[in-house]
Write a protein that holds these residues in place. Sequence first.
Motif, short mmCIF file in Angstrom:
data_model
loop_
_atom_site.label_atom_id
_atom_site.label_comp_id
_atom_site.label_asym_id
_atom_site.label_seq_id
_atom_site.Cartn_x
_atom_site.Cartn_y
_atom_site.Cartn_z
N ALA A 274 0.82 -1.21 0.00
CA ALA A 274 0.00 0.00 0.00
C ALA A 274 0.86 1.26 0.00
CB ALA A 274 -0.94 0.00 1.21
N ASN A 275 1.92 1.28 0.80
CA ASN A 275 2.81 2.44 0.84
C ASN A 275 3.52 2.63 -0.49
OD1 ASN A 275 2.21 3.25 3.45
ND2 ASN A 275 3.81 1.98 4.35
N SER A 276 3.96 1.54 -1.10
CA SER A 276 4.62 1.64 -2.41
C SER A 276 3.67 2.19 -3.46
CB SER A 276 5.13 0.27 -2.85
OG SER A 276 6.13 -0.20 -1.98
N LEU A 277 2.45 1.68 -3.46
CA LEU A 277 1.46 2.17 -4.43
C LEU A 277 1.13 3.63 -4.18
CD1 LEU A 277 -0.94 -0.90 -4.62
CD2 LEU A 277 0.59 -0.06 -6.41
N ALA A 278 0.97 4.02 -2.94
CA ALA A 278 0.65 5.41 -2.62
C ALA A 278 1.76 6.34 -3.09
CB ALA A 278 0.43 5.57 -1.11
N LYS A 279 3.02 5.96 -2.88
CA LYS A 279 4.14 6.79 -3.33
C LYS A 279 4.18 6.89 -4.85
CE LYS A 279 7.06 5.91 0.67
NZ LYS A 279 8.27 5.26 1.18
N LEU A 280 3.97 5.77 -5.53
CA LEU A 280 3.98 5.80 -6.99
C LEU A 280 2.85 6.65 -7.55
CD1 LEU A 280 4.84 2.07 -7.64
CD2 LEU A 280 6.20 4.02 -8.43
N LEU A 281 1.67 6.52 -6.97
CA LEU A 281 0.54 7.32 -7.45
C LEU A 281 0.73 8.80 -7.15
CD1 LEU A 281 -2.34 4.87 -6.53
CD2 LEU A 281 -1.45 5.39 -8.82
N ASP A 282 1.33 9.11 -6.01
CA ASP A 282 1.62 10.50 -5.68
C ASP A 282 2.65 11.08 -6.65
OD1 ASP A 282 1.24 12.82 -3.99
OD2 ASP A 282 3.29 12.44 -3.27
N THR A 283 3.67 10.29 -6.98
CA THR A 283 4.66 10.72 -7.96
C THR A 283 4.00 10.96 -9.31
OG1 THR A 283 6.44 9.53 -6.84
CG2 THR A 283 6.77 10.03 -9.18
N ALA A 284 3.14 10.05 -9.72
CA ALA A 284 2.44 10.22 -11.00
C ALA A 284 1.59 11.48 -11.00
CB ALA A 284 1.56 9.00 -11.28
N ARG A 285 0.91 11.75 -9.91
CA ARG A 285 0.09 12.95 -9.81
C ARG A 285 0.94 14.22 -9.94
NH1 ARG A 285 -0.48 16.45 -6.12
NH2 ARG A 285 0.53 15.18 -4.53
N ARG A 286 2.06 14.24 -9.23
CA ARG A 286 2.94 15.41 -9.28
C ARG A 286 3.56 15.60 -10.66
NH1 ARG A 286 5.27 13.16 -4.75
NH2 ARG A 286 7.18 12.89 -5.95
N GLU A 287 3.94 14.51 -11.31
CA GLU A 287 4.64 14.58 -12.59
C GLU A 287 3.71 14.75 -13.78
OE1 GLU A 287 7.80 14.90 -13.14
OE2 GLU A 287 8.34 14.70 -11.04
N LEU A 288 2.44 14.57 -13.59
CA LEU A 288 1.50 14.60 -14.71
C LEU A 288 1.60 15.88 -15.51
CD1 LEU A 288 -0.59 12.82 -16.02
CD2 LEU A 288 -2.32 13.87 -14.59
N GLU A 289 1.75 17.00 -14.85
CA GLU A 289 1.82 18.29 -15.54
C GLU A 289 3.20 18.57 -16.13
OE1 GLU A 289 -0.73 20.37 -16.16
OE2 GLU A 289 -2.03 18.87 -15.23
N HIS A 290 4.26 17.98 -15.53
CA HIS A 290 5.62 18.33 -15.90
C HIS A 290 6.30 17.30 -16.80
CE1 HIS A 290 5.20 21.49 -12.96
NE2 HIS A 290 4.88 20.59 -12.05
N ASP A 291 6.09 16.04 -16.49
CA ASP A 291 6.79 14.98 -17.21
C ASP A 291 5.86 13.79 -17.37
OD1 ASP A 291 8.51 13.06 -18.20
OD2 ASP A 291 10.08 13.41 -16.71
N ARG A 292 5.14 13.80 -18.47
CA ARG A 292 4.14 12.75 -18.70
C ARG A 292 4.77 11.35 -18.77
NH1 ARG A 292 -0.78 13.73 -19.20
NH2 ARG A 292 -1.86 15.50 -20.04
N ASP A 293 5.99 11.26 -19.27
CA ASP A 293 6.65 9.95 -19.33
C ASP A 293 6.94 9.41 -17.93
OD1 ASP A 293 6.59 9.78 -22.11
OD2 ASP A 293 8.57 10.71 -22.34
N ALA A 294 7.38 10.29 -17.03
CA ALA A 294 7.63 9.88 -15.65
C ALA A 294 6.32 9.48 -14.97
CB ALA A 294 8.32 10.98 -14.86
N ALA A 295 5.26 10.23 -15.24
CA ALA A 295 3.95 9.90 -14.67
C ALA A 295 3.48 8.55 -15.19
CB ALA A 295 2.94 10.99 -15.01
N LYS A 296 3.64 8.33 -16.48
CA LYS A 296 3.22 7.06 -17.08
C LYS A 296 4.03 5.90 -16.49
CE LYS A 296 2.68 4.69 -21.47
NZ LYS A 296 2.81 4.76 -22.93
N ALA A 297 5.33 6.09 -16.32
CA ALA A 297 6.17 5.03 -15.74
C ALA A 297 5.72 4.70 -14.32
CB ALA A 297 7.64 5.46 -15.76
N SER A 298 5.39 5.71 -13.54
CA SER A 298 4.91 5.46 -12.17
C SER A 298 3.59 4.70 -12.18
CB SER A 298 4.74 6.79 -11.42
OG SER A 298 5.97 7.38 -11.19
N LEU A 299 2.70 5.06 -13.08
CA LEU A 299 1.41 4.37 -13.17
C LEU A 299 1.58 2.92 -13.63
CD1 LEU A 299 -0.77 7.22 -14.67
CD2 LEU A 299 -0.88 6.27 -12.35
#
Length: 75
Positions: A23-48
């Motif tokens: 759960a903690n790993s998923l929460a961190k990855l989803l939070d990273t994806a949320r933050r990166e969505l506007e700045h780096d879509r590739d990083a967001a996609k990788a996190s998802l």
Amino acid sequence: MELVQTTAPDSSSAADQQFHLVANSLAKLLDTARRELEHDRDAAKASLVTASHILQAEIERCSGANGSTTGGLAA
């Protein structure tokens, strides 16, 4: 009989620890994806994608733990 009572909480505790780790790993990855969505879509996609793989592996692990696995080779 007491041995069963002593070991059952340990198994539950191990399962709880595994759940919290996932759960903690998923929460961190989803939070990273949320933050990166506007700045780096590739990083967001990788996190998802990584979060999706972790979740799928956990679903399969839990299914196997419940004896629900079908076994055999993929079609």
